[in-house]
Design a protein around this motif. Structure first.
Motif, PDB file in Angstrom:
ATOM      1  N   ASP A   1       0.819  -1.218   0.000  1.00  0.00           N
ATOM      2  CA  ASP A   1       0.000   0.000   0.000  1.00  0.00           C
ATOM      3  C   ASP A   1       0.849   1.262   0.000  1.00  0.00           C
ATOM      4  O   ASP A   1       0.312   2.366  -0.203  1.00  0.00           O
ATOM      5  N   ASN A   2       2.131   1.119   0.233  1.00  0.00           N
ATOM      6  CA  ASN A   2       3.020   2.276   0.320  1.00  0.00           C
ATOM      7  C   ASN A   2       4.214   2.125  -0.622  1.00  0.00           C
ATOM      8  O   ASN A   2       5.364   2.402  -0.262  1.00  0.00           O
TER       9      ASN A   2
ATOM     10  N   LEU B   1       6.539   5.117  -0.986  1.00  0.00           N
ATOM     11  CA  LEU B   1       7.639   5.266  -0.031  1.00  0.00           C
ATOM     12  C   LEU B   1       8.814   4.390  -0.417  1.00  0.00           C
ATOM     13  O   LEU B   1       9.983   4.781  -0.251  1.00  0.00           O
TER      14      LEU B   1
ATOM     15  N   LYS C   1       9.979   5.724   7.322  1.00  0.00           N
ATOM     16  CA  LYS C   1       8.520   5.715   7.315  1.00  0.00           C
ATOM     17  C   LYS C   1       7.966   4.315   7.032  1.00  0.00           C
ATOM     18  O   LYS C   1       6.943   3.918   7.592  1.00  0.00           O
ATOM     19  N   LEU C   2       8.661   3.576   6.160  1.00  0.00           N
ATOM     20  CA  LEU C   2       8.209   2.216   5.877  1.00  0.00           C
ATOM     21  C   LEU C   2       8.262   1.350   7.131  1.00  0.00           C
ATOM     22  O   LEU C   2       7.341   0.572   7.404  1.00  0.00           O
TER      23      LEU C   2
ATOM     24  N   LYS D   1       5.319   2.385   9.424  1.00  0.00           N
ATOM     25  CA  LYS D   1       4.010   1.931   8.961  1.00  0.00           C
ATOM     26  C   LYS D   1       3.850   0.425   9.079  1.00  0.00           C
ATOM     27  O   LYS D   1       2.776  -0.083   9.410  1.00  0.00           O
TER      28      LYS D   1
END
Length: 438
Positions: A184-185, A188, A196-197, A200
């Motif tokens: 979903d990211n 990133l 950030k990964l 999350k």
């Protein structure tokens, strides 16, 4: 004491003349190869002119008909062109998976999705638009697409990179919540924003690296691994229903016509060097045209003998194929068995049952329970039918053998396994996994 001397012996040998070699070569050419060969010959022989075939189907002259005492009525029309059937599908593995896993009344929709894929295997048209074009419910078409995404190779039919990778991970049973968050990211990931990964996904550095390794092992463009489309198959012969019987025609659609350049031929003079050269070209051209006529007649003769023997196939399909050998056709046509082999090699016939190779009609005879014989091809067709209809209860080779024996076929398990593999059908264990995934 032996005295040296001369001894004369007589022996026979077959001399391969250039004309004979040419005739044999023409027999082996496919329609496409023959058309290319004729174009090359016309480039080197000034006496030959190549014209495209623009003949139009017309009424069948009575002189072109002949009938046999057999109740199956056949007509041979050597020069009547026919419209050929569409060529077989190029993506046989996917077609087979669709036939095994999608309900028959929805298979056309699945094939339409297959035809819509781009070269990378992605579906670029919206499901809603496709459903409207097909006249079906969009939600059901989406359900079919979800099934197709998990076929082999997984990830085809996806609408995005995320869907493509998720399908491959799901097949491998590796699509856990953390992996889904990673998918979903992907933005990133593209920016290499590792901090950030990790936040999350709630993972440490080592776990994140493991997941990234799994992502890198996936194929973002599974369509590129598919074999390139095969060139369309152009049949050499065409057989169509004709009243109570059938009509066999020679397909001239791809073959250009050859004719002499009459103006240049009139200049042939054996008393001049130029005239002698033209005379040589004329001899070669005459031999080529005669060889082409012989090739066509041989194909029609052999084709007639084959379809007359296999008339039940034309009406009822592969299950009605009868055992047949090339020796039998050689005896019927009074041609040598090696000539029959050359004629049928890489040749196709367009029939009411589809375009099939002429070699399909030849198969060994296997005994059946009632004392008669069955074609091996007919048994293979029945085997494929049993597997296609097996539903959720996937049949093992032992179960398939038992069913075939119950139907009267004298066949052993090893032969069933050989036929199944020859048809490109997976083992029962693999088919079970495919159905669970679907």
């Amino acid at each position: 004491m032996l005295v040296p001397g001369l001894i004369q012996r007589q022996s026979q040998s077959l001399v391969m003349t250039p004309q004979l070699r040419q005739a044999i070569a023409l027999l082996q050419y496919t329609q496409t190869d023959l058309a290319q060969h004729l174009r090359q010959v016309c480039e080197t022989n000034p006496l030959l002119i190549l014209e495209p075939d623009v003949s139009v189907p017309d009424a069948l002259p009575a002189s072109d008909e002949f009938h046999d005492d057999d109740p199956d009525h056949f007509t041979i029309a050597p020069d009547r062109p026919e419209a050929a059937a569409p060529p077989p599908s190029d993506r046989d593995d996917l077609v087979l998976q669709i036939r095994l896993s999608i309900p028959p009344d929805e298979q056309n929709a699945a094939f339409h999705l297959l035809d819509t894929l781009d070269e990378t295997g992605r579906l670029t048209v919206s499901v809603t638009d496709l459903a409207t074009a097909l006249g079906m419910d969009a939600s059901r078409l989406e359900e079919i697409r979800q099934i197709l995404m998990h076929f082999e190779p997984a990830g085809l039919f996806a609408r995005s990179l995320e869907e493509c990778l998720a399908a491959q991970l799901r097949v491998r049973n590796r699509l856990d919540p953390a992996m889904q968050i990673l998918l979903d990211n992907l933005d990133l990931l593209a920016r290499r924003d590792w901090r950030k990964l990790r936040e999350k996904c709630a993972l440490d550095q080592e776990d994140l690296l493991d997941m990234l390794s799994e992502i890198q092992a996936l194929d973002p463009h599974p369509g590129l691994s598919l074999p390139p489309p095969a060139p369309p198959i152009e049949p050499d012969l065409i057989v169509r229903a004709n009243g109570s019987g059938f009509r066999l025609t020679f397909n001239t659609r791809l073959l250009p016509k050859l004719r002499f350049d009459d103006a240049l031929r009139a200049q042939i003079d054996s008393h001049t060097d130029a005239g002698k050269t033209l005379l040589t070209y004329a001899t070669e051209a005459t031999a080529l045209i005669r060889a082409l006529q012989n090739r066509k007649q041989s194909l029609l003769t052999v084709g007639y003998a084959i379809v007359q023997h296999q008339a039940a196939f034309l009406r009822d399909g592969p299950a009605a194929l009868r055992p047949l050998t090339m020796r039998e056709i050689a005896e019927r046509t009074e041609l040598h068995e090696s000539t029959i082999s050359r004629i049928v090699s890489n040749k196709y016939i367009d029939t009411p049952q589809g375009t099939v190779p002429l070699k399909l009609f030849f198969s060994t005879a296997l005994p059946s329970g009632d004392g008669t014989t069955q074609s091996a091809h007919a048994i293979q067709h029945r085997l494929q039918g049993l597997i296609s209809a097996e539903g959720d209860d996937v049949l093992s080779d032992d179960a398939l053998t038992a069913l075939l024996q119950k139907e009267g076929f004298s066949i052993q398990r090893r032969t069933v396994a050989k036929y199944r593999e020859g048809l490109g059908i997976a083992k029962s264990s693999q088919r079970k996994r495919l159905r669970r995934t679907s």
